[in-house]
Design a protein around this motif. Structure first.
Motif, PDB file in Angstrom:
ATOM      1  N   MET A   1       0.857  -1.181   0.000  1.00  0.00           N
ATOM      2  CA  MET A   1       0.000   0.000   0.000  1.00  0.00           C
ATOM      3  C   MET A   1       0.900   1.240   0.000  1.00  0.00           C
ATOM      4  SD  MET A   1      -3.219   1.210   2.407  1.00  0.00           S
ATOM      5  CE  MET A   1      -3.793  -0.435   2.556  1.00  0.00           C
ATOM      6  N   PRO A   2       0.472   2.303  -0.708  1.00  0.00           N
ATOM      7  CA  PRO A   2       1.249   3.555  -0.709  1.00  0.00           C
ATOM      8  C   PRO A   2       1.329   4.147   0.705  1.00  0.00           C
ATOM      9  CG  PRO A   2      -0.440   3.585  -2.409  1.00  0.00           C
ATOM     10  CD  PRO A   2      -0.687   2.379  -1.562  1.00  0.00           C
ATOM     11  N   PRO A   3       2.221   5.094   0.918  1.00  0.00           N
ATOM     12  CA  PRO A   3       2.319   5.737   2.237  1.00  0.00           C
ATOM     13  C   PRO A   3       1.031   6.467   2.619  1.00  0.00           C
ATOM     14  CG  PRO A   3       4.218   6.292   0.849  1.00  0.00           C
ATOM     15  CD  PRO A   3       3.239   5.564  -0.017  1.00  0.00           C
ATOM     16  N   ILE A   4       0.798   6.551   3.921  1.00  0.00           N
ATOM     17  CA  ILE A   4      -0.356   7.263   4.465  1.00  0.00           C
ATOM     18  C   ILE A   4      -0.179   8.762   4.185  1.00  0.00           C
ATOM     19  CG2 ILE A   4      -1.611   7.823   6.598  1.00  0.00           C
ATOM     20  CD1 ILE A   4      -1.858   4.884   5.866  1.00  0.00           C
ATOM     21  N   ALA A   5      -1.245   9.421   3.792  1.00  0.00           N
ATOM     22  CA  ALA A   5      -1.217  10.867   3.546  1.00  0.00           C
ATOM     23  C   ALA A   5      -0.981  11.614   4.858  1.00  0.00           C
ATOM     24  CB  ALA A   5      -2.525  11.321   2.913  1.00  0.00           C
ATOM     25  N   THR A   6      -0.350  12.756   4.769  1.00  0.00           N
ATOM     26  CA  THR A   6      -0.099  13.558   5.967  1.00  0.00           C
ATOM     27  C   THR A   6      -1.350  14.345   6.349  1.00  0.00           C
ATOM     28  OG1 THR A   6       0.630  15.526   4.764  1.00  0.00           O
ATOM     29  CG2 THR A   6       2.328  13.846   5.270  1.00  0.00           C
ATOM     30  N   SER A   7      -1.362  14.814   7.578  1.00  0.00           N
ATOM     31  CA  SER A   7      -2.475  15.662   8.030  1.00  0.00           C
ATOM     32  C   SER A   7      -2.543  16.936   7.197  1.00  0.00           C
ATOM     33  CB  SER A   7      -2.318  16.008   9.512  1.00  0.00           C
ATOM     34  OG  SER A   7      -2.516  14.866  10.302  1.00  0.00           O
ATOM     35  N   GLY A   8      -1.386  17.480   6.823  1.00  0.00           N
ATOM     36  CA  GLY A   8      -1.358  18.687   6.001  1.00  0.00           C
ATOM     37  C   GLY A   8      -1.987  18.463   4.639  1.00  0.00           C
ATOM     38  N   GLN A   9      -1.677  17.334   4.016  1.00  0.00           N
ATOM     39  CA  GLN A   9      -2.286  17.010   2.722  1.00  0.00           C
ATOM     40  C   GLN A   9      -3.798  16.882   2.860  1.00  0.00           C
ATOM     41  OE1 GLN A   9       0.264  13.521   2.155  1.00  0.00           O
ATOM     42  NE2 GLN A   9       0.731  14.292   0.102  1.00  0.00           N
ATOM     43  N   ARG A  10      -4.226  16.197   3.900  1.00  0.00           N
ATOM     44  CA  ARG A  10      -5.660  16.006   4.116  1.00  0.00           C
ATOM     45  C   ARG A  10      -6.355  17.337   4.367  1.00  0.00           C
ATOM     46  NH1 ARG A  10      -7.096  10.407   7.077  1.00  0.00           N
ATOM     47  NH2 ARG A  10      -9.128  11.353   6.819  1.00  0.00           N
ATOM     48  N   PHE A  11      -5.730  18.197   5.169  1.00  0.00           N
ATOM     49  CA  PHE A  11      -6.324  19.495   5.475  1.00  0.00           C
ATOM     50  C   PHE A  11      -6.481  20.338   4.213  1.00  0.00           C
ATOM     51  CE2 PHE A  11      -5.752  24.016   6.364  1.00  0.00           C
ATOM     52  CZ  PHE A  11      -6.865  24.258   7.156  1.00  0.00           C
ATOM     53  N   LEU A  12      -5.434  20.417   3.410  1.00  0.00           N
ATOM     54  CA  LEU A  12      -5.500  21.228   2.189  1.00  0.00           C
ATOM     55  C   LEU A  12      -6.516  20.658   1.197  1.00  0.00           C
ATOM     56  CD1 LEU A  12      -1.734  22.121   1.703  1.00  0.00           C
ATOM     57  CD2 LEU A  12      -3.587  23.640   2.445  1.00  0.00           C
ATOM     58  N   ALA A  13      -6.582  19.334   1.093  1.00  0.00           N
ATOM     59  CA  ALA A  13      -7.574  18.717   0.214  1.00  0.00           C
ATOM     60  C   ALA A  13      -8.988  19.048   0.688  1.00  0.00           C
ATOM     61  CB  ALA A  13      -7.370  17.202   0.165  1.00  0.00           C
ATOM     62  N   ARG A  14      -9.206  18.976   2.000  1.00  0.00           N
ATOM     63  CA  ARG A  14     -10.530  19.278   2.549  1.00  0.00           C
ATOM     64  C   ARG A  14     -10.851  20.755   2.380  1.00  0.00           C
ATOM     65  NH1 ARG A  14     -14.535  16.080   2.544  1.00  0.00           N
ATOM     66  NH2 ARG A  14     -13.414  14.419   3.592  1.00  0.00           N
ATOM     67  N   LEU A  15      -9.842  21.602   2.448  1.00  0.00           N
ATOM     68  CA  LEU A  15     -10.051  23.033   2.222  1.00  0.00           C
ATOM     69  C   LEU A  15     -10.565  23.277   0.801  1.00  0.00           C
ATOM     70  CD1 LEU A  15      -9.702  25.769   3.655  1.00  0.00           C
ATOM     71  CD2 LEU A  15      -7.400  25.858   2.694  1.00  0.00           C
ATOM     72  N   ILE A  16      -9.981  22.615  -0.174  1.00  0.00           N
ATOM     73  CA  ILE A  16     -10.445  22.730  -1.562  1.00  0.00           C
ATOM     74  C   ILE A  16     -11.872  22.199  -1.681  1.00  0.00           C
ATOM     75  CG2 ILE A  16     -10.104  21.854  -3.915  1.00  0.00           C
ATOM     76  CD1 ILE A  16      -7.027  21.966  -3.239  1.00  0.00           C
ATOM     77  N   ASP A  17     -12.138  21.050  -1.061  1.00  0.00           N
ATOM     78  CA  ASP A  17     -13.494  20.502  -1.111  1.00  0.00           C
ATOM     79  C   ASP A  17     -14.493  21.386  -0.371  1.00  0.00           C
ATOM     80  OD1 ASP A  17     -12.907  18.307  -2.737  1.00  0.00           O
ATOM     81  OD2 ASP A  17     -12.253  17.108  -1.024  1.00  0.00           O
ATOM     82  N   SER A  18     -14.008  22.159   0.590  1.00  0.00           N
ATOM     83  CA  SER A  18     -14.891  23.104   1.275  1.00  0.00           C
ATOM     84  C   SER A  18     -15.338  24.224   0.337  1.00  0.00           C
ATOM     85  CB  SER A  18     -14.193  23.697   2.504  1.00  0.00           C
ATOM     86  OG  SER A  18     -14.004  22.686   3.471  1.00  0.00           O
ATOM     87  N   LEU A  76     -12.142  16.414  -5.731  1.00  0.00           N
ATOM     88  CA  LEU A  76     -11.317  17.422  -6.397  1.00  0.00           C
ATOM     89  C   LEU A  76     -10.129  17.843  -5.525  1.00  0.00           C
ATOM     90  CD1 LEU A  76     -14.084  19.640  -8.028  1.00  0.00           C
ATOM     91  CD2 LEU A  76     -12.663  17.888  -9.123  1.00  0.00           C
ATOM     92  N   GLY A  77     -10.374  17.979  -4.232  1.00  0.00           N
ATOM     93  CA  GLY A  77      -9.299  18.343  -3.314  1.00  0.00           C
ATOM     94  C   GLY A  77      -8.223  17.275  -3.232  1.00  0.00           C
TER      95      GLY A  77
END
Length: 151
Positions: A1-18, A76-77
């Motif tokens: 399995m690929p590496p786990i995403a960082t909290s920063g990546q998740r936050f920025l992705a969720r910001l875009i989805d927001s 999209l995020g």
């Protein structure tokens, strides 16, 4: 399995989805007449129209999140941040579990007017920051998914 995403990546992705969520919210405020009511009656809101707009918004956001995750594991995020949702067991695309994950994330938002949705959403969104070892939020746990880097 690929590496786990960082909290920063998740936050920025969720910001875009927001931003997507905000666009849906604006459209629903217009469609229900809640926005026009507030413009015509300065400082007032029509609670029924606002609640209807909230229910429609989170229902549509659920469709956005569920469909995108079921198709290729990315909103999209997540596409922008090059991360994706994968099944914890084998790293596969979430397919049907994308809908479960989307439901647990989006549908409690319908309870925002009674504050329960806001508290759940906050707890759910922060959960991955202390979860070990997979950094799962509650919607990940419900769907048995994990967010990983995309190839």
């Amino acid at each position: 399995m690929p590496p786990i995403a960082t909290s920063g990546q998740r936050f920025l992705a969720r910001l875009i989805d927001s931003l997507v969520l905000g666009a849906i919210w604006t459209l629903c405020l217009v469609a229900t007449g809640a926005l026009q009511y507030s413009l015509d009656n300065e400082g007032e809101q029509h609670q029924g129209k606002v609640v209807l707009a909230a229910v429609l918004t989170f229902a549509l956001y659920f469709v956005y999140e569920g469909a995108m995750l079921a198709r290729d594991g990315q909103t999209l995020g997540k596409k922008a941040l090059r991360i994706r949702v994968a099944m914890l067991a084998d790293g596969d695309l979430p397919r049907r579990q994308g809908w479960v994950r989307g439901a647990v994330y989006a549908l409690p938002g319908m309870l925002v007017p009674v504050l329960v949705g806001t508290l759940f959403w906050l707890l759910n969104s922060l959960w991955h920051t202390w979860d070990k070892p997979f950094r799962q939020s509650l919607h990940d746990k419900a769907a048995r998914t994990v967010v990983v880097t995309a190839a």
